[in-house]
Design a protein around this motif. Structure first.
Motif, PDB file in Angstrom:
ATOM      1  N   GLN A 236       0.818  -1.204   0.000  1.00 60.11           N
ATOM      2  CA  GLN A 236       0.000   0.000   0.000  1.00 60.11           C
ATOM      3  C   GLN A 236       0.857   1.261   0.000  1.00 60.11           C
ATOM      4  O   GLN A 236       0.500   2.267  -0.619  1.00 60.11           O
ATOM      5  N   ASP A 237       1.999   1.195   0.671  1.00 59.78           N
ATOM      6  CA  ASP A 237       2.920   2.333   0.639  1.00 59.78           C
ATOM      7  C   ASP A 237       3.527   2.494  -0.759  1.00 59.78           C
ATOM      8  O   ASP A 237       3.698   3.610  -1.249  1.00 59.78           O
ATOM      9  N   VAL A 238       3.863   1.374  -1.383  1.00 63.19           N
ATOM     10  CA  VAL A 238       4.406   1.415  -2.745  1.00 63.19           C
ATOM     11  C   VAL A 238       3.369   1.996  -3.706  1.00 63.19           C
ATOM     12  O   VAL A 238       3.677   2.870  -4.532  1.00 63.19           O
ATOM     13  N   ALA A 239       2.120   1.521  -3.602  1.00 64.60           N
ATOM     14  CA  ALA A 239       1.062   1.999  -4.496  1.00 64.60           C
ATOM     15  C   ALA A 239       0.836   3.493  -4.322  1.00 64.60           C
ATOM     16  O   ALA A 239       0.647   4.225  -5.304  1.00 64.60           O
ATOM     17  N   ARG A 240       0.853   3.944  -3.080  1.00 61.74           N
ATOM     18  CA  ARG A 240       0.667   5.384  -2.846  1.00 61.74           C
ATOM     19  C   ARG A 240       1.847   6.172  -3.408  1.00 61.74           C
ATOM     20  O   ARG A 240       1.664   7.224  -4.028  1.00 61.74           O
ATOM     21  N   GLY A 241       3.030   5.644  -3.243  1.00 61.72           N
ATOM     22  CA  GLY A 241       4.220   6.338  -3.734  1.00 61.72           C
ATOM     23  C   GLY A 241       4.235   6.498  -5.239  1.00 61.72           C
ATOM     24  O   GLY A 241       4.651   7.546  -5.759  1.00 61.72           O
ATOM     25  N   ILE A 242       3.791   5.475  -5.965  1.00 61.47           N
ATOM     26  CA  ILE A 242       3.774   5.603  -7.427  1.00 61.47           C
ATOM     27  C   ILE A 242       2.492   6.276  -7.905  1.00 61.47           C
ATOM     28  O   ILE A 242       2.485   6.962  -8.929  1.00 61.47           O
ATOM     29  N   GLY A 243       1.385   6.104  -7.152  1.00 61.56           N
ATOM     30  CA  GLY A 243       0.122   6.690  -7.569  1.00 61.56           C
ATOM     31  C   GLY A 243       0.093   8.201  -7.482  1.00 61.56           C
ATOM     32  O   GLY A 243      -0.680   8.850  -8.185  1.00 61.56           O
ATOM     33  N   LEU A 244       0.934   8.783  -6.630  1.00 60.18           N
ATOM     34  CA  LEU A 244       1.007  10.237  -6.529  1.00 60.18           C
ATOM     35  C   LEU A 244       1.700  10.863  -7.737  1.00 60.18           C
ATOM     36  O   LEU A 244       1.644  12.079  -7.918  1.00 60.18           O
ATOM     37  N   ASP A 245       2.337  10.047  -8.545  1.00 60.42           N
ATOM     38  CA  ASP A 245       2.909  10.510  -9.806  1.00 60.42           C
ATOM     39  C   ASP A 245       1.738  10.750 -10.772  1.00 60.42           C
ATOM     40  O   ASP A 245       0.995   9.826 -11.097  1.00 60.42           O
ATOM     41  N   GLY A 246       1.587  11.983 -11.216  1.00 62.87           N
ATOM     42  CA  GLY A 246       0.454  12.326 -12.078  1.00 62.87           C
ATOM     43  C   GLY A 246       0.406  11.531 -13.366  1.00 62.87           C
ATOM     44  O   GLY A 246      -0.655  11.388 -13.973  1.00 62.87           O
ATOM     45  N   ARG A 247       1.539  11.023 -13.801  1.00 57.07           N
ATOM     46  CA  ARG A 247       1.555  10.228 -15.031  1.00 57.07           C
ATOM     47  C   ARG A 247       0.991   8.836 -14.813  1.00 57.07           C
ATOM     48  O   ARG A 247       0.661   8.135 -15.765  1.00 57.07           O
ATOM     49  N   ILE A 248       0.906   8.416 -13.557  1.00 55.76           N
ATOM     50  CA  ILE A 248       0.457   7.060 -13.238  1.00 55.76           C
ATOM     51  C   ILE A 248      -0.931   7.084 -12.617  1.00 55.76           C
ATOM     52  O   ILE A 248      -1.853   6.437 -13.107  1.00 55.76           O
ATOM     53  N   GLY A 249      -1.116   7.840 -11.539  1.00 50.10           N
ATOM     54  CA  GLY A 249      -2.413   7.923 -10.866  1.00 50.10           C
ATOM     55  C   GLY A 249      -2.649   6.752  -9.935  1.00 50.10           C
ATOM     56  O   GLY A 249      -2.154   5.643 -10.160  1.00 50.10           O
ATOM     57  N   GLY A 250      -3.431   6.983  -8.900  1.00 54.52           N
ATOM     58  CA  GLY A 250      -3.608   5.970  -7.863  1.00 54.52           C
ATOM     59  C   GLY A 250      -4.724   4.988  -8.103  1.00 54.52           C
ATOM     60  O   GLY A 250      -4.805   3.958  -7.421  1.00 54.52           O
ATOM     61  N   LYS A 251      -5.616   5.242  -9.063  1.00 54.67           N
ATOM     62  CA  LYS A 251      -6.738   4.333  -9.276  1.00 54.67           C
ATOM     63  C   LYS A 251      -6.275   3.011  -9.867  1.00 54.67           C
ATOM     64  O   LYS A 251      -5.362   2.957 -10.679  1.00 54.67           O
ATOM     65  N   PHE A 252      -6.931   1.935  -9.442  1.00 56.53           N
ATOM     66  CA  PHE A 252      -6.654   0.574  -9.913  1.00 56.53           C
ATOM     67  C   PHE A 252      -5.263   0.084  -9.490  1.00 56.53           C
ATOM     68  O   PHE A 252      -4.710  -0.820 -10.114  1.00 56.53           O
TER      69      PHE A 252
END
Length: 438
Positions: A236-252
């Motif tokens: 969950q920490d990894v997902a949040r860390g990459i999802g905050l990148d606007g090019r990636i996004g946190g959904k899914f």
């Protein structure tokens, strides 16, 4: 405007009802007499939050009707939507378009004026042209056009998605056809919703490409979750860390037991089949399909491992059977792989789902069906959460611990915090996070 909606399954019923809410007169058609009779009597055949009230309101207002008579529905319609099923064809994974083409033939026989025939069903590239050919062959004199208007409805949030979408995609190649679609979606124009007009083939491919990309995000984070468990990292920490990148996004980017439902499984398979047909293999999507299929089986293995390597003679309580919350849809749900695998390993499965048990009983054998969470947990050796219904997010942990024969929870949706479960005295196994042991 007057609309005919061919098919009263999930897409047809939601879309037709929402168009009537926009102020259009909509006639929904289905060949199933029991379904039409039920709808005419106010009984909704699917569970979708808010749909029953929306249907009732528009029926009462005289804007929404249900019939078996396709000729009466199509006669005088400005737009006729094809919203029938396109299931995966056995053997090759291609979309079965027989219902779409049958509908096209019936529409051809019923048209009496200029009609825009719109494919709302999810269909492979080239389907719209074939629909046009079928109608033109049957009715060379007919005044009609064909368009594509793929749906992007999430089960459990379909009405919101239709009324306030991110975008509307319309494959329409004449100004006349585009004007009909603009008229249908006029309330969204007022709200400045992006409406993208494209070629028919482009609209068809956009739908498949969107679903395949989302399925890829799910599968990607699931594989990262496996690595997280090996290196003692919280996914969950990894997902949040990459999802905050606007090019990636946190959904899914939520690790879990794999995707299911009415869209992702069949649409990824159909896209793979299309790539092979045109000698443009989609290796990433092929891998996504394979990894997701394998993941569901791995989740059963994860549960067995949490139970000290064996579930033979043990009772497993399962919470949640549908592929996601806020729906009764069991299609390709992870539970359809997990539950039989546990049974094959010697376990007795006790199960509860807030809305899906009616459908689940048709698909799963030998399960002890329970009336609520705590009845399922009573005397069980472990409790497994497969679907993240909201009511499972605030369980009485003290009561649960007293009911289970041993305090073991396997949470395949990561809805609890490991520290919280440790404090409550549970052995707690989740996905992509270090386990908590008593």
């Amino acid at each position: 405007m007057r609309v005919a909606m061919i098919g009263t399954g999930y897409v047809g019923l939601v879309s037709g009802t929402c168009f009537s809410e926009f102020g259009h007169t909509v006639v929904c058609v289905d060949k199933n007499p029991e379904r039409i009779e039920a709808l005419q009597n106010g009984s909704i055949p699917i569970f979708e939050p808010g749909l029953e009230d929306l249907v009732a309101r528009n029926v009462k207002a005289g804007r929404l009707f249900f019939t078996q008579d396709i000729k009466a529905a199509v006669d005088g319609a400005d737009a006729v939507f094809i919203a029938v099923g396109t299931p995966s064809r056995r053997g090759d994974g291609e979309a079965d378009l027989s219902y779409v083409y049958a509908a096209a033939g019936e529409i051809a026989a019923a048209m009496t004026r200029y009609t825009l025939v719109v494919t709302k069903s999810t269909v492979p590239v080239g389907t719209g042209r074939e629909v046009e050919r079928i109608i033109r062959t049957a009715r060379p004199d007919a005044d009609f056009e064909v368009a594509s208007n793929p749906e992007f409805l999430r089960e459990g949030a379909a009405i919101e998605d239709f009324m306030r979408p991110d975008r509307v995609v319309c494959g329409a190649e004449s100004e006349r056809a585009r004007e009909v679609l603009r008229g249908l979606y006029r309330p969204l124009y007022i709200n400045e919703t992006p409406i993208l007009f494209t070629a028919i083939e482009t609209a068809e491919l956009i739908k498949y490409a969107a679903n395949a990309f989302l399925a890829t995000k799910i599968t990607f984070i699931n594989e990262i979750a496996d690595l997280c468990e090996k290196v003692n990292v919280n996914v969950q920490d990894v997902a949040r860390g990459i999802g905050l990148d606007g090019r990636i996004g946190g959904k899914f980017l939520h690790a879990g037991p794999g995707y299911g439902g009415s869209c992702f499984p069949k649409d990824t398979q159909a896209l793979v089949a299309t790539g092979r047909k045109y000698e443009a293999p989609l290796r990433i999507v092929e891998t996504v399909v394979d990894v997701n299929d394998r993941r569901k089986r791995q989740m059963a293995e994860k549960i067995v491992a949490a139970c000290s390597g064996s579930v033979r003679g043990k009772t497993i309580a399962v919470l949640g059977l549908t592929f996601k919350p806020e729906t009764d849809d069991m299609r390709d749900s992870p539970s359809l792989e997990i539950v039989p695998a546990l049974q094959a390993a010697g376990a007795t499965v006790r199960a509860y789902d807030p809305e899906g048990m009616g459908e689940a009983k048709k698909l799963l054998n030998g399960v002890v069906w329970c009336d609520d969470t705590y009845a399922a947990a009573s005397g069980a050796d472990a409790l497994v959460i497969i679907t993240e219904w909201n009511q499972f997010r605030a369980l009485d942990l003290g009561r649960l611990k007293g009911l289970l024969s041993q305090p073991l929870i396997v949470d395949l949706r990561n809805i609890y915090k490991p520290a919280e479960m440790q404090q409550a005295g549970f052995a707690y196994h989740s996905v992509g996070r270090p386990p908590v042991r008593t």
